[in-house]
Write an enzyme that holds these catalytic residues in place. Sequence first.
Site, PDB file in Angstrom:
ATOM      1  N   ASP A  64       0.421  -7.103   0.710  1.00  0.00           N
ATOM      2  CA  ASP A  64      -0.317  -7.056   1.977  1.00  0.00           C
ATOM      3  C   ASP A  64       0.583  -7.614   3.080  1.00  0.00           C
ATOM      4  O   ASP A  64       1.012  -8.776   3.011  1.00  0.00           O
ATOM      5  CB  ASP A  64      -1.560  -7.955   1.928  1.00  0.00           C
ATOM      6  CG  ASP A  64      -2.680  -7.420   1.041  1.00  0.00           C
ATOM      7  OD1 ASP A  64      -2.583  -6.293   0.550  1.00  0.00           O
ATOM      8  OD2 ASP A  64      -3.661  -8.169   0.875  1.00  0.00           O
ATOM      9  N   TRP A  92       9.228  16.477 -11.617  1.00  0.00           N
ATOM     10  CA  TRP A  92       8.890  15.570 -10.530  1.00  0.00           C
ATOM     11  C   TRP A  92       7.470  15.800 -10.056  1.00  0.00           C
ATOM     12  O   TRP A  92       6.875  16.850 -10.329  1.00  0.00           O
ATOM     13  CB  TRP A  92       9.903  15.606  -9.381  1.00  0.00           C
ATOM     14  CG  TRP A  92      10.193  16.947  -8.730  1.00  0.00           C
ATOM     15  CD1 TRP A  92       9.852  18.188  -9.181  1.00  0.00           C
ATOM     16  CD2 TRP A  92      10.905  17.142  -7.510  1.00  0.00           C
ATOM     17  NE1 TRP A  92      10.314  19.155  -8.322  1.00  0.00           N
ATOM     18  CE2 TRP A  92      10.963  18.540  -7.297  1.00  0.00           C
ATOM     19  CE3 TRP A  92      11.510  16.312  -6.583  1.00  0.00           C
ATOM     20  CZ2 TRP A  92      11.603  19.086  -6.177  1.00  0.00           C
ATOM     21  CZ3 TRP A  92      12.144  16.854  -5.474  1.00  0.00           C
ATOM     22  CH2 TRP A  92      12.189  18.235  -5.278  1.00  0.00           C
ATOM     23  N   ASN A  93       6.936  14.758  -9.368  1.00  0.00           N
ATOM     24  CA  ASN A  93       5.532  14.760  -8.956  1.00  0.00           C
ATOM     25  C   ASN A  93       5.424  14.368  -7.493  1.00  0.00           C
ATOM     26  O   ASN A  93       6.352  13.792  -6.924  1.00  0.00           O
ATOM     27  CB  ASN A  93       4.744  13.738  -9.777  1.00  0.00           C
ATOM     28  CG  ASN A  93       4.839  13.984 -11.259  1.00  0.00           C
ATOM     29  OD1 ASN A  93       4.535  15.071 -11.738  1.00  0.00           O
ATOM     30  ND2 ASN A  93       5.287  12.991 -11.995  1.00  0.00           N
ATOM     31  N   HIS A 109      -7.331 -13.225   3.804  1.00  0.00           N
ATOM     32  CA  HIS A 109      -6.760 -12.245   4.732  1.00  0.00           C
ATOM     33  C   HIS A 109      -6.692 -12.817   6.153  1.00  0.00           C
ATOM     34  O   HIS A 109      -5.657 -12.744   6.825  1.00  0.00           O
ATOM     35  CB  HIS A 109      -7.590 -10.970   4.726  1.00  0.00           C
ATOM     36  CG  HIS A 109      -7.413 -10.127   3.499  1.00  0.00           C
ATOM     37  ND1 HIS A 109      -8.055 -10.383   2.316  1.00  0.00           N
ATOM     38  CD2 HIS A 109      -6.636  -9.037   3.266  1.00  0.00           C
ATOM     39  CE1 HIS A 109      -7.695  -9.477   1.406  1.00  0.00           C
ATOM     40  NE2 HIS A 109      -6.837  -8.650   1.959  1.00  0.00           N
ATOM     41  N   HIS A 127      -2.754   0.135  -0.339  1.00  0.00           N
ATOM     42  CA  HIS A 127      -3.239  -1.036  -1.076  1.00  0.00           C
ATOM     43  C   HIS A 127      -3.795  -0.589  -2.425  1.00  0.00           C
ATOM     44  O   HIS A 127      -4.997  -0.574  -2.655  1.00  0.00           O
ATOM     45  CB  HIS A 127      -4.286  -1.787  -0.239  1.00  0.00           C
ATOM     46  CG  HIS A 127      -3.703  -2.287   1.048  1.00  0.00           C
ATOM     47  ND1 HIS A 127      -3.394  -3.609   1.260  1.00  0.00           N
ATOM     48  CD2 HIS A 127      -3.309  -1.627   2.160  1.00  0.00           C
ATOM     49  CE1 HIS A 127      -2.861  -3.751   2.466  1.00  0.00           C
ATOM     50  NE2 HIS A 127      -2.800  -2.552   3.024  1.00  0.00           N
ATOM     51  N   HIS A 139       0.174  -4.613  -5.389  1.00  0.00           N
ATOM     52  CA  HIS A 139       0.622  -4.255  -4.048  1.00  0.00           C
ATOM     53  C   HIS A 139       0.768  -5.467  -3.144  1.00  0.00           C
ATOM     54  O   HIS A 139       0.286  -6.549  -3.443  1.00  0.00           O
ATOM     55  CB  HIS A 139      -0.306  -3.213  -3.419  1.00  0.00           C
ATOM     56  CG  HIS A 139      -1.634  -3.761  -2.992  1.00  0.00           C
ATOM     57  ND1 HIS A 139      -2.723  -3.797  -3.831  1.00  0.00           N
ATOM     58  CD2 HIS A 139      -2.052  -4.299  -1.821  1.00  0.00           C
ATOM     59  CE1 HIS A 139      -3.753  -4.328  -3.199  1.00  0.00           C
ATOM     60  NE2 HIS A 139      -3.377  -4.661  -1.967  1.00  0.00           N
ATOM     61  N   HIS A 157      -1.933  -5.915   8.157  1.00  0.00           N
ATOM     62  CA  HIS A 157      -3.102  -5.416   7.408  1.00  0.00           C
ATOM     63  C   HIS A 157      -4.399  -5.960   8.005  1.00  0.00           C
ATOM     64  O   HIS A 157      -5.426  -5.287   7.967  1.00  0.00           O
ATOM     65  CB  HIS A 157      -2.975  -5.830   5.941  1.00  0.00           C
ATOM     66  CG  HIS A 157      -4.129  -5.441   5.072  1.00  0.00           C
ATOM     67  ND1 HIS A 157      -4.722  -4.198   5.131  1.00  0.00           N
ATOM     68  CD2 HIS A 157      -4.806  -6.120   4.117  1.00  0.00           C
ATOM     69  CE1 HIS A 157      -5.702  -4.141   4.246  1.00  0.00           C
ATOM     70  NE2 HIS A 157      -5.792  -5.293   3.635  1.00  0.00           N
TER      71      HIS A 157
END
Length: 259
Positions: A76, A62-63, A209, A70, A74, A80
């Site tokens: 928004d 595992w990590n 945006h 973002h 992804h 945001h």
Amino acid sequence: MNDPLASFAEALALGRLRVVDCSQPLSPATPVIRLPPEFAATPPVRVERLSEYDDAGPAWYWNVLHLGEHTGTHFDAPVHWVTGRELPAASTDTIDPARFIAPACVIDCSEDARRDEDFLLTPARVAAWEREHGPVPAGAWLLMRTDWSRRTDPDAFLNMRDDGAHTPGFSPDAVRLLVEERGVLGLGVETVGTDAGQAHAFDPPFPAHHILHGAGRFGLASLANLDRLPPTGAVLIAAPLKIVHGSGSPVRALAVVPA
Ligand code: MN
């Protein structure tokens, strides 16, 4: 079979519906947006190994991930942008999850973007698409296909020059039309962000945006495989992580399409 969910499951099982992965791989090589130096930068992805069947964890691998909200493919959320900051149910944990599954309209701008890296989708281009495919329905994703996701070299993908990025996007009028008149759920693109590379100079700046999030709608960036989606008829599943007061989140964007 009249039960729609059973029909859906059967169609998937029989291959009458296919699932298209509209996501980019997520790794330290994932390109992240570059802003002018006076602004905080989002870091590259970092993957820290905890264990890999070794002394630190003999039977498990595992990590730990370090990444911005973002990053890569992804979502928004309205919060945001400053225009969406006061809206209710506008962060990743409070958005109605029913809004994470919606039909998608795809406008193919791949030829335009190939000829002009600063290509802008305009109301006239939306009208031309609608003459062929009907009106963009309220509550649908509007996905702009540019084939930009085929730029696997990060520098070519971000396409930065001295005056900023040169990547395709939406004209302010097109965003207004799609958000205010068509009532889209959101805008999705193959580039690093929903706004064009030169959108800092638009009126308003960053219209995708500004207008989209001010109206409580969503963005999807760094999508892939939009060439495998029909102009209409796909259903897109794009659910951000339930980050408390999150402004966005990497997603595994999946489109269900007719075979
Ligand atoms: Mn974003």
